[in-house]
Scaffold this active site. Sequence first.
Site, PDB file in Angstrom:
ATOM      1  CG  HIS A  24      -0.703  -0.180   2.502  1.00  0.00           C
ATOM      2  ND1 HIS A  24       0.275   0.547   3.108  1.00  0.00           N
ATOM      3  CD2 HIS A  24      -1.207  -1.000   3.457  1.00  0.00           C
ATOM      4  CE1 HIS A  24       0.364   0.184   4.375  1.00  0.00           C
ATOM      5  NE2 HIS A  24      -0.499  -0.759   4.610  1.00  0.00           N
ATOM      6  CG  HIS A  78      -4.331  -5.661  12.772  1.00  0.00           C
ATOM      7  ND1 HIS A  78      -5.183  -4.576  12.725  1.00  0.00           N
ATOM      8  CD2 HIS A  78      -3.267  -5.327  11.984  1.00  0.00           C
ATOM      9  CE1 HIS A  78      -4.659  -3.651  11.939  1.00  0.00           C
ATOM     10  NE2 HIS A  78      -3.515  -4.080  11.474  1.00  0.00           N
ATOM     11  CD  GLU A  80      -3.523  -2.675   7.472  1.00  0.00           C
ATOM     12  OE1 GLU A  80      -2.945  -2.575   8.563  1.00  0.00           O
ATOM     13  OE2 GLU A  80      -3.253  -1.953   6.490  1.00  0.00           O
ATOM     14  CG  ASP A  82      -1.623  -6.904   6.382  1.00  0.00           C
ATOM     15  OD1 ASP A  82      -2.645  -6.339   6.815  1.00  0.00           O
ATOM     16  OD2 ASP A  82      -0.489  -6.652   6.804  1.00  0.00           O
ATOM     17  CG  HIS A 145      -1.158   0.077  12.553  1.00  0.00           C
ATOM     18  ND1 HIS A 145      -1.405   0.631  11.332  1.00  0.00           N
ATOM     19  CD2 HIS A 145      -1.221  -1.246  12.371  1.00  0.00           C
ATOM     20  CE1 HIS A 145      -1.573  -0.320  10.432  1.00  0.00           C
ATOM     21  NE2 HIS A 145      -1.469  -1.459  11.038  1.00  0.00           N
ATOM     22  CG  ASP A 164       0.566  -4.849  11.728  1.00  0.00           C
ATOM     23  OD1 ASP A 164       0.944  -5.759  10.984  1.00  0.00           O
ATOM     24  OD2 ASP A 164      -0.441  -4.162  11.501  1.00  0.00           O
ATOM     25  CE1 TYR A 196       5.230  -3.750   9.307  1.00  0.00           C
ATOM     26  CE2 TYR A 196       4.782  -2.743  11.432  1.00  0.00           C
ATOM     27  CZ  TYR A 196       4.363  -3.485  10.353  1.00  0.00           C
ATOM     28  OH  TYR A 196       3.079  -3.952  10.303  1.00  0.00           O
ATOM     29  CG  HIS A 229       4.019  -8.047   8.734  1.00  0.00           C
ATOM     30  ND1 HIS A 229       3.486  -8.536   7.564  1.00  0.00           N
ATOM     31  CD2 HIS A 229       3.141  -7.121   9.183  1.00  0.00           C
ATOM     32  CE1 HIS A 229       2.338  -7.921   7.320  1.00  0.00           C
ATOM     33  NE2 HIS A 229       2.099  -7.066   8.297  1.00  0.00           N
TER      34      HIS A 229
END
Length: 404
Positions: A24, A78, A80, A82, A145, A164, A196, A229
């Site tokens: 992104h 989370h 998001e 991904d 986040h 994350d 990151y 990640h």
Amino acid sequence: MKAVEIKPNIFCVGAIDEAVRDFHGYVTPNGTTYNNYLILDKQVTLIDTVKHGFARITINNISSLIEPSKIVNVIINHIEPDHAGSIDRIMALTPQATIYITERGKKGLDRHFDTSRWKFKIVKTGDTLNIGKYTLLFIETPMLHWPDSMMTYVKEAKLLISQDAFGQHYATSARFDDEFVTCESMAQLEDSVIDYYANILMPFGQLIKAKISEIQKLGLEIDMIAPDHGIVWRQNSQKVLNMYLDMANGKAELRIVIIYDTMWHSTERMTIPITDGIRDEGVDCKIIKLRATPMSVAIKEFWKSRACLIGSPTLNNVMFPSVAEFLTHLGGLRPKNRLVGAFGSYGWGGGAVKEAYEEFKKMGLEIFEPGLQVMYRPSSEDETKCYEFGKEFAKKVKEYHQRF
Ligand code: FEO
């Protein structure tokens, strides 16, 4: 990536994305991984999913250990895409499972999927779930986040599954930090942590400090941190926690980054004597040309440096578009504890340097004034002014850096 056991009966079952180079808008030269975790206990529990296109890989990894329909609990730390993007594929295989999620996570998931057929249990900080030998403790981390974010602590394993946080966009066949055996590879890994943090977590430094303090007050013993990640922190969990605390407290190198763009090379020419002046004061200087550098790399270099000079030509009385774009992006990341100044070339009216300072003021950054403007191409006299500008800025940066 095959399933890898990270603690007894706790497996990383995620996927490596070697090919992604644009996450992104965030450049990922080393690719990334989407980690999720399967606990084989009395109640089989899956923590997080993976990005949608990688569902087949995580399902294969789960299937190599157990029939997916045996999953009883699905924890979504989370939402998001991904991490939660494959929830529909997982729930199709185990429709009776209960999803554990924060209240805001549920609201977000409702906007992405038809959740009407799924069972949910809303959790908040301090809630626990005993799944057999292991007990899970949920810790909400709102705005770290996203509003929905939380972490899951596996008490008996002293394992923090941190979504994350503490992650890195780093695709590698290694699964653990201690597999990075050379100083060079460890330095690259640490740089990925900074990258990151700078691009994702910079706005949330105060929240990070508060959350780490809250975790410490809970008295949780943590000997492994498993993010969503990159690699799992097996040997350096305390080190990465300290890195986060340092960054949240504004830690930076005594270094100046010049971030600039140029139309006909006049602003670019100014960078040479400015750099000489900075280096003659004994301060390291890094130079970033915006149209030759991905935005996320410029953000990382800004964050690593105690101070920044922005260089922009004037175009139509305002900043050059790439410089304006950079400052808009930087403003959204709400940087703190950095000293900034600006310079640039102009043809007639000027305006870019003034506008850069207006942006700095909006961000509340410490400012070095006045900026430096040169008409058209810098003359030898102008180059002397640039050199002195660099020297004076570096002197100020050395003083400023002592505050930290
Ligand atoms: Fe890796 Fe916030 O998603």
